[in-house]
Design a protein around this motif. Sequence first.
Motif, PDB file in Angstrom:
ATOM      1  N   ALA A   9      13.493  10.170  -2.917  1.00 14.51           N
ATOM      2  CA  ALA A   9      13.201  10.305  -4.350  1.00 14.51           C
ATOM      3  C   ALA A   9      14.031  11.425  -4.968  1.00 14.51           C
ATOM      4  CB  ALA A   9      11.718  10.609  -4.536  1.00 14.51           C
ATOM      5  N   LYS A  13      19.808   8.068  -7.160  1.00 17.33           N
ATOM      6  CA  LYS A  13      20.179   6.673  -6.867  1.00 17.33           C
ATOM      7  C   LYS A  13      20.273   5.808  -8.124  1.00 17.33           C
ATOM      8  CE  LYS A  13      16.676   5.754  -4.187  1.00 17.33           C
ATOM      9  NZ  LYS A  13      15.910   6.999  -4.237  1.00 17.33           N
ATOM     10  N   THR A  31      14.588  -1.414  -7.153  1.00 13.03           N
ATOM     11  CA  THR A  31      13.426  -1.959  -6.428  1.00 13.03           C
ATOM     12  C   THR A  31      12.211  -1.034  -6.522  1.00 13.03           C
ATOM     13  OG1 THR A  31      14.085  -1.008  -4.304  1.00 13.03           O
ATOM     14  CG2 THR A  31      14.863  -3.239  -4.802  1.00 13.03           C
ATOM     15  N   GLY A  32      12.460   0.268  -6.728  1.00 14.00           N
ATOM     16  CA  GLY A  32      11.335   1.199  -6.907  1.00 14.00           C
ATOM     17  C   GLY A  32      10.477   0.781  -8.095  1.00 14.00           C
ATOM     18  N   ARG A  36       6.545   0.209  -8.346  1.00 21.07           N
ATOM     19  CA  ARG A  36       5.800   0.971  -9.360  1.00 21.07           C
ATOM     20  C   ARG A  36       4.944   0.044 -10.227  1.00 21.07           C
ATOM     21  NH1 ARG A  36       7.520   6.196 -10.607  1.00 21.07           N
ATOM     22  NH2 ARG A  36       9.052   6.947  -9.099  1.00 21.07           N
ATOM     23  N   ARG A  87       6.587   5.475 -14.936  1.00 21.15           N
ATOM     24  CA  ARG A  87       7.321   6.679 -14.486  1.00 21.15           C
ATOM     25  C   ARG A  87       6.457   7.927 -14.406  1.00 21.15           C
ATOM     26  NH1 ARG A  87      11.539   4.630 -11.987  1.00 21.15           N
ATOM     27  NH2 ARG A  87      11.961   2.698 -13.039  1.00 21.15           N
ATOM     28  N   THR A  95       2.445   4.598  -5.895  1.00 16.80           N
ATOM     29  CA  THR A  95       3.507   3.724  -5.390  1.00 16.80           C
ATOM     30  C   THR A  95       3.859   4.057  -3.944  1.00 16.80           C
ATOM     31  OG1 THR A  95       4.419   3.719  -7.617  1.00 16.80           O
ATOM     32  CG2 THR A  95       5.789   2.779  -5.908  1.00 16.80           C
ATOM     33  N   SER A  96       4.015   5.353  -3.690  1.00 14.72           N
ATOM     34  CA  SER A  96       4.400   5.778  -2.355  1.00 14.72           C
ATOM     35  C   SER A  96       3.336   5.363  -1.333  1.00 14.72           C
ATOM     36  CB  SER A  96       4.613   7.291  -2.360  1.00 14.72           C
ATOM     37  OG  SER A  96       4.946   7.744  -1.086  1.00 14.72           O
ATOM     38  N   ARG A 126      14.639   2.112  -0.657  1.00  9.59           N
ATOM     39  CA  ARG A 126      14.471   2.908   0.559  1.00  9.59           C
ATOM     40  C   ARG A 126      14.917   2.138   1.805  1.00  9.59           C
ATOM     41  NH1 ARG A 126      13.091   5.212  -3.281  1.00  9.59           N
ATOM     42  NH2 ARG A 126      11.666   6.963  -3.560  1.00  9.59           N
ATOM     43  N   ASP A 127      14.786   0.795   1.719  1.00 13.72           N
ATOM     44  CA  ASP A 127      14.986  -0.040   2.905  1.00 13.72           C
ATOM     45  C   ASP A 127      15.985  -1.155   2.626  1.00 13.72           C
ATOM     46  OD1 ASP A 127      13.444  -1.315   0.997  1.00 13.72           O
ATOM     47  OD2 ASP A 127      12.261  -2.438   2.453  1.00 13.72           O
ATOM     48  N   ILE A 128      16.859  -0.961   1.653  1.00 15.95           N
ATOM     49  CA  ILE A 128      17.740  -2.061   1.247  1.00 15.95           C
ATOM     50  C   ILE A 128      18.805  -2.314   2.326  1.00 15.95           C
ATOM     51  CG2 ILE A 128      19.175  -3.014  -0.621  1.00 15.95           C
ATOM     52  CD1 ILE A 128      16.180  -2.312  -1.348  1.00 15.95           C
ATOM     53  N   ARG A 176       6.088  12.779  -0.492  1.00  6.77           N
ATOM     54  CA  ARG A 176       6.602  11.408  -0.650  1.00  6.77           C
ATOM     55  C   ARG A 176       7.683  11.109   0.384  1.00  6.77           C
ATOM     56  NH1 ARG A 176       8.596   8.543  -5.519  1.00  6.77           N
ATOM     57  NH2 ARG A 176       8.936  10.436  -6.739  1.00  6.77           N
ATOM     58  N   ASP A 180       7.432   8.103   2.939  1.00  3.81           N
ATOM     59  CA  ASP A 180       8.474   7.065   2.909  1.00  3.81           C
ATOM     60  C   ASP A 180       9.226   6.982   4.251  1.00  3.81           C
ATOM     61  OD1 ASP A 180       7.742   6.651   0.278  1.00  3.81           O
ATOM     62  OD2 ASP A 180       9.519   7.595  -0.601  1.00  3.81           O
TER      63      ASP A 180
HETATM   64  O1   DC Z   1      12.786   4.887  -6.158  1.00  3.15           O
HETATM   65  P1   DC Z   1      11.418   5.263  -6.718  1.00  3.15           P
HETATM   66  O2   DC Z   1      11.150   6.750  -6.694  1.00  3.15           O
HETATM   67  O3   DC Z   1      11.141   4.656  -8.050  1.00  3.15           O
HETATM   68  O4   DC Z   1      10.362   4.600  -5.684  1.00  3.15           O
HETATM   69  C1   DC Z   1       8.981   4.793  -5.811  1.00  3.15           C
HETATM   70  C2   DC Z   1       8.295   4.561  -4.476  1.00  3.15           C
HETATM   71  O5   DC Z   1       8.436   3.183  -4.116  1.00  3.15           O
HETATM   72  C3   DC Z   1       8.818   5.351  -3.303  1.00  3.15           C
HETATM   73  O6   DC Z   1       8.021   6.473  -3.037  1.00  3.15           O
HETATM   74  C4   DC Z   1       8.760   4.406  -2.127  1.00  3.15           C
HETATM   75  C5   DC Z   1       8.627   3.053  -2.725  1.00  3.15           C
HETATM   76  N1   DC Z   1       9.793   2.201  -2.484  1.00  3.15           N
HETATM   77  C6   DC Z   1       9.849   1.534  -1.285  1.00  3.15           C
HETATM   78  O7   DC Z   1       8.973   1.708  -0.441  1.00  3.15           O
HETATM   79  N2   DC Z   1      10.864   0.678  -1.035  1.00  3.15           N
HETATM   80  C7   DC Z   1      11.840   0.482  -1.936  1.00  3.15           C
HETATM   81  N3   DC Z   1      12.821  -0.381  -1.657  1.00  3.15           N
HETATM   82  C8   DC Z   1      11.808   1.178  -3.171  1.00  3.15           C
HETATM   83  C9   DC Z   1      10.780   2.052  -3.405  1.00  3.15           C
END
Ligand code: DC
Length: 219
Positions: A9, A13, A31-32, A36, A87, A95-96, A126-128, A176, A180
């Motif tokens: 976070a 990105k 994707t976040g 969210r 946000r 979300t986390s 995070r996992d793309i 977080r 994560d």
């Molecule tokens: O990128 P972001 O801060 O908006 O993401 C918010 C939360 O979403 C983050 O704490 C983990 C989760 N997340 C995830 O698990 N996998 C993703 N591909 C994107 C975000």
Amino acid sequence: MNVAIDGPAGAGKSTIAKKAAKALGYIYIDTGAMYRTLALACIREGLNAGEEEKVCDICEKSDVELVYRDGEQVMLLNGENVNAFIRTEEVSRMTSSISTYKRVREKLLNLQREIASKNDIIMDGRDIGTFVLPDAEVKIYLTASVETRAKRRYDEQTARGTECVLEEIMKDIEERDYRDMHREIAPLKKADDAIVIDSSYMDIDEVTQKVTDEINRRR
Ligand code: DC
């Protein structure tokens, strides 16, 4: 062409991915924002993050759509534009937590892969690179020190007129990061073939340039 940008976070990105996508004519997928949107659905139902069954039920039932309006990604929750509500720090925390659940991740995984299969995209999350798009042509792992990331978030919130305390943001980011990185399913980690960029001492344009250079090299 699929480009994956992962990282913790506040590493920058979305800012970088948005700029690089614009420069290259690709579609940027945040994707976040999808996670969210589901977190917001749970908050609106008055759920606690720990109620896994109920959280997963609500997430599965909720209709999440990603559309573009005036070049901006807009998240629709059951048809409502929720960009203005996803946000907050409350949503970030929720979300986390809910993104650790398998059923929640499965719902979004399909949506993400489908979008990527049809377009030239830069997708951040995070996992793309590790899980959603393991065959992405370019993988970037964008990171920065906790102090830098907390200060950026603090400046963002302050600029928006939201009162906040730097130490609290730092603690929140550390928590977080931990969640994560240590969750069982698709944790945040660098893909073996990802290029690492540490943005702690770089400005936005420098990082964007580095990312677009990497993409252009592989086109
Ligand atoms: O990128 P972001 O801060 O908006 O993401 C918010 C939360 O979403 C983050 O704490 C983990 C989760 N997340 C995830 O698990 N996998 C993703 N591909 C994107 C975000």
